[in-house]
Write a protein that holds these residues in place. Structure first.
Motif, mmCIF file in Angstrom:
data_model
loop_
_atom_site.group_PDB
_atom_site.id
_atom_site.type_symbol
_atom_site.label_atom_id
_atom_site.label_comp_id
_atom_site.label_asym_id
_atom_site.label_seq_id
_atom_site.Cartn_x
_atom_site.Cartn_y
_atom_site.Cartn_z
ATOM 1 N N ALA A 129 0.834 -1.206 0.000
ATOM 2 C CA ALA A 129 0.000 0.000 0.000
ATOM 3 C C ALA A 129 0.871 1.259 0.000
ATOM 4 O O ALA A 129 0.544 2.238 -0.680
ATOM 5 C CB ALA A 129 -0.924 -0.010 1.206
ATOM 6 N N GLN A 130 1.967 1.232 0.745
ATOM 7 C CA GLN A 130 2.846 2.401 0.790
ATOM 8 C C GLN A 130 3.521 2.625 -0.562
ATOM 9 O O GLN A 130 3.642 3.773 -1.023
ATOM 10 C CB GLN A 130 3.915 2.211 1.868
ATOM 11 C CG GLN A 130 4.778 3.453 2.111
ATOM 12 C CD GLN A 130 3.966 4.620 2.619
ATOM 13 O OE1 GLN A 130 3.441 4.584 3.725
ATOM 14 N NE2 GLN A 130 3.839 5.666 1.812
ATOM 15 N N GLU A 131 3.940 1.552 -1.217
ATOM 16 C CA GLU A 131 4.567 1.670 -2.530
ATOM 17 C C GLU A 131 3.585 2.266 -3.541
ATOM 18 O O GLU A 131 3.942 3.161 -4.326
ATOM 19 C CB GLU A 131 5.045 0.297 -3.009
ATOM 20 C CG GLU A 131 5.726 0.321 -4.366
ATOM 21 C CD GLU A 131 6.222 -1.045 -4.796
ATOM 22 O OE1 GLU A 131 6.163 -1.343 -6.011
ATOM 23 O OE2 GLU A 131 6.672 -1.810 -3.915
ATOM 24 N N ILE A 132 2.356 1.789 -3.525
ATOM 25 C CA ILE A 132 1.342 2.300 -4.450
ATOM 26 C C ILE A 132 1.010 3.756 -4.115
ATOM 27 O O ILE A 132 0.834 4.589 -5.011
ATOM 28 C CB ILE A 132 0.087 1.416 -4.408
ATOM 29 C CG1 ILE A 132 0.406 0.039 -5.024
ATOM 30 C CG2 ILE A 132 -1.080 2.065 -5.147
ATOM 31 C CD1 ILE A 132 -0.710 -0.973 -4.910
ATOM 32 N N ASP A 160 -4.096 -1.143 -9.631
ATOM 33 C CA ASP A 160 -3.572 -1.032 -8.269
ATOM 34 C C ASP A 160 -4.702 -0.942 -7.254
ATOM 35 O O ASP A 160 -4.611 -1.497 -6.155
ATOM 36 C CB ASP A 160 -2.669 0.206 -8.160
ATOM 37 C CG ASP A 160 -1.358 0.031 -8.920
ATOM 38 O OD1 ASP A 160 -0.924 -1.131 -9.082
ATOM 39 O OD2 ASP A 160 -0.770 1.037 -9.347
ATOM 40 N N ALA A 161 -5.787 -0.244 -7.612
ATOM 41 C CA ALA A 161 -6.928 -0.135 -6.700
ATOM 42 C C ALA A 161 -7.576 -1.502 -6.480
ATOM 43 O O ALA A 161 -7.931 -1.859 -5.352
ATOM 44 C CB ALA A 161 -7.944 0.855 -7.252
ATOM 45 N N SER A 162 -7.741 -2.276 -7.553
ATOM 46 C CA SER A 162 -8.338 -3.608 -7.436
ATOM 47 C C SER A 162 -7.457 -4.542 -6.619
ATOM 48 O O SER A 162 -7.952 -5.360 -5.835
ATOM 49 C CB SER A 162 -8.584 -4.207 -8.821
ATOM 50 O OG SER A 162 -9.533 -3.449 -9.532
ATOM 51 N N LEU A 163 -6.146 -4.430 -6.793
ATOM 52 C CA LEU A 163 -5.204 -5.249 -6.033
ATOM 53 C C LEU A 163 -5.345 -4.982 -4.533
ATOM 54 O O LEU A 163 -5.467 -5.911 -3.733
ATOM 55 C CB LEU A 163 -3.776 -4.968 -6.481
ATOM 56 C CG LEU A 163 -2.677 -5.618 -5.634
ATOM 57 C CD1 LEU A 163 -2.662 -7.128 -5.847
ATOM 58 C CD2 LEU A 163 -1.306 -5.022 -5.968
ATOM 59 N N ILE A 177 -10.487 4.802 -0.834
ATOM 60 C CA ILE A 177 -9.578 5.661 -1.590
ATOM 61 C C ILE A 177 -10.256 7.005 -1.805
ATOM 62 O O ILE A 177 -11.401 7.066 -2.260
ATOM 63 C CB ILE A 177 -9.207 5.030 -2.944
ATOM 64 C CG1 ILE A 177 -8.505 3.680 -2.724
ATOM 65 C CG2 ILE A 177 -8.312 5.964 -3.757
ATOM 66 C CD1 ILE A 177 -8.223 2.925 -4.000
ATOM 67 N N THR A 178 -9.562 8.072 -1.471
ATOM 68 C CA THR A 178 -10.066 9.423 -1.709
ATOM 69 C C THR A 178 -9.141 10.110 -2.704
ATOM 70 O O THR A 178 -8.256 9.476 -3.296
ATOM 71 C CB THR A 178 -10.151 10.227 -0.411
ATOM 72 O OG1 THR A 178 -8.832 10.450 0.098
ATOM 73 C CG2 THR A 178 -10.962 9.477 0.641
ATOM 74 N N MET A 179 -9.331 11.428 -2.866
ATOM 75 C CA MET A 179 -8.550 12.169 -3.849
ATOM 76 C C MET A 179 -7.055 12.091 -3.578
ATOM 77 O O MET A 179 -6.242 11.982 -4.491
ATOM 78 C CB MET A 179 -9.003 13.634 -3.862
ATOM 79 C CG MET A 179 -8.455 14.457 -5.007
ATOM 80 S SD MET A 179 -9.065 13.901 -6.629
ATOM 81 C CE MET A 179 -10.823 14.169 -6.461
ATOM 82 N N ASP A 180 -6.659 12.126 -2.295
ATOM 83 C CA ASP A 180 -5.241 12.164 -1.973
ATOM 84 C C ASP A 180 -4.818 11.176 -0.896
ATOM 85 O O ASP A 180 -3.716 11.258 -0.373
ATOM 86 C CB ASP A 180 -4.835 13.583 -1.530
ATOM 87 C CG ASP A 180 -5.695 14.086 -0.373
ATOM 88 O OD1 ASP A 180 -6.531 13.310 0.126
ATOM 89 O OD2 ASP A 180 -5.528 15.245 0.031
ATOM 90 N N LYS A 181 -5.701 10.231 -0.544
ATOM 91 C CA LYS A 181 -5.380 9.273 0.514
ATOM 92 C C LYS A 181 -5.791 7.858 0.132
ATOM 93 O O LYS A 181 -6.797 7.648 -0.544
ATOM 94 C CB LYS A 181 -6.091 9.637 1.832
ATOM 95 C CG LYS A 181 -5.599 10.889 2.522
ATOM 96 C CD LYS A 181 -6.297 11.048 3.869
ATOM 97 C CE LYS A 181 -5.843 12.318 4.592
ATOM 98 N NZ LYS A 181 -6.286 13.531 3.903
#
Length: 344
Positions: A129-132, A160-163, A177-181
């Motif tokens: 998650a941090q890498e993405i 990446d979101a589906s993963l 998932i939001t605009m920046d988080k």
């Protein structure tokens, strides 16, 4: 008492356009979700939006919903809905009307739309998650006391979101998932919080109560081959008897664990598997009892809050709000989706 009213503030591509569009607004709704992106819809009358003002997909809208003298005189509050990317535009007539839909996920990024191939080894869910998050210049909020480490993770023709959604669901966690988080969290933490609002059946505009047994299990059994001990380890958890069933269903969920197991001895590792079985079972059974209600709107109603439900007999209890739609198309109402808190 001075009459109560609602209003919205709309900022388009960094410019406040509230004054330009107020007289054209036909409808507005904002949906706050617990475990997926939020959304907003805005309907504007007239044909100037086709001829004079070309709103484009990918443009940004920031929206705030305000109330004045709402519960009593002086009760003035603002709900900051957030920033949204316009992802759908449609036009209808007559009368001429433009319908705008926006999502809190930035569709101009590749996070959701681009499918990729990738492989990680000996990696934790937090590290992936941090890498993405770093790739898309987003912040990561990881709200879970447990770490989940995988021997190997394959991403095959998957965004990446589906993963992240797949991995978090498999571990009994939730993703938003939001605009920046990017937010990964343990839903039980939210379920266990104190209730902040009470709804009585007699005060509701409408309700819909559903009991689902298709994906409800009595227990979960896990298996894991430990190469260090050279043994096939097992973990299990049996749910307490549900008050909504006359007898147990006998359905058992069987899964093989593909993450690393914490501990050094067989006892420690099986304890870990038992705890994992409980978490996976909770994730499968969490929608056993769901309710949707319609109530007079209020900015305090948000996803992730717990509420007490009364007037439904055996279905009374604590419910977790999973989504709230704030709608001011005619009058300000809220449609709340929620699920009953499990007993384990």
């Amino acid at each position: 008492m001075i009459s109560r009213r609602t209003y919205i503030i709309v900022t388009y591509e960094g410019k406040d356009i509230t004054g330009d569009i107020s007289s054209y607004i036909q409808g507005f709704s904002y949906t706050d979700n617990l475990d997926k992106g939020d959304s907003v819809t805005l309907s504007l009358t007239g044909d100037k939006w086709i001829k004079e003002w070309a709103i484009l997909k990918g443009d940004k809208l920031k929206v705030e919903l305000g109330v004045i003298n709402w519960r009593n005189e002086g009760d003035n509050r603002i709900l900051k809905c957030g920033t949204f990317t316009i992802d759908d535009l449609s036009f209808s007539g007559t009368p001429d009307t433009m319908h705008i839909s926006g999502t809190s996920i930035d569709i101009t990024k590749d996070l959701k739309g681009v499918k990729k191939d990738n492989t990680w080894e000996n990696v934790s869910l937090r590290e992936i998650a941090q890498e993405i998050s770093n790739i898309y210049s987003m912040d990561l909020f990881y709200d879970c006391s447990k770490e989940f480490t995988f021997d190997k993770v394959n991403q095959l023709k998957e965004s990446d979101a589906s993963l992240l959604a797949r991995l978090s669901k498999e571990q009994g966690m939730a993703l938003k998932i939001t605009m920046d988080k990017i937010i990964l969290f343990d839903e039980k933490t939210y379920e266990d919080k104190e209730t902040v609002v009470t709804f009585n059946k007699s005060d509701l505009m409408s309700y819909d109560l559903q009991c689902d047994d298709l994906e409800v299990y009595d227990g979960c059994e896990l298996t894991f081959y430990d190469p260090v001990l050279g043994e096939l380890l097992k973990g299990k958890y049996e749910a307490p008897m549900s008050s909504f069933y006359k007898v147990k269903t006998g359905k058992i969920l069987h899964k093989n664990v593909d993450t690393k197991v914490t501990g050094t001895t067989k006892e420690e590792k099986e304890k870990f598997l038992n705890e994992r079985a409980k978490k996976i079972l909770r994730n499968m059974n969490k929608n056993e009892t769901k309710m949707k209600i319609s109530h007079m709107g209020d900015p305090e109603y948000l996803a992730g809050l717990t509420t007490k439900i009364l007037g439904f007999g055996r279905y009374d209890g604590v419910y977790l709000i999973t989504s709230v739609t704030h709608d001011i198309t005619r009058e300000y109402t809220c449609g709340l989706n929620m699920r009953r808190r499990l007993d384990f």
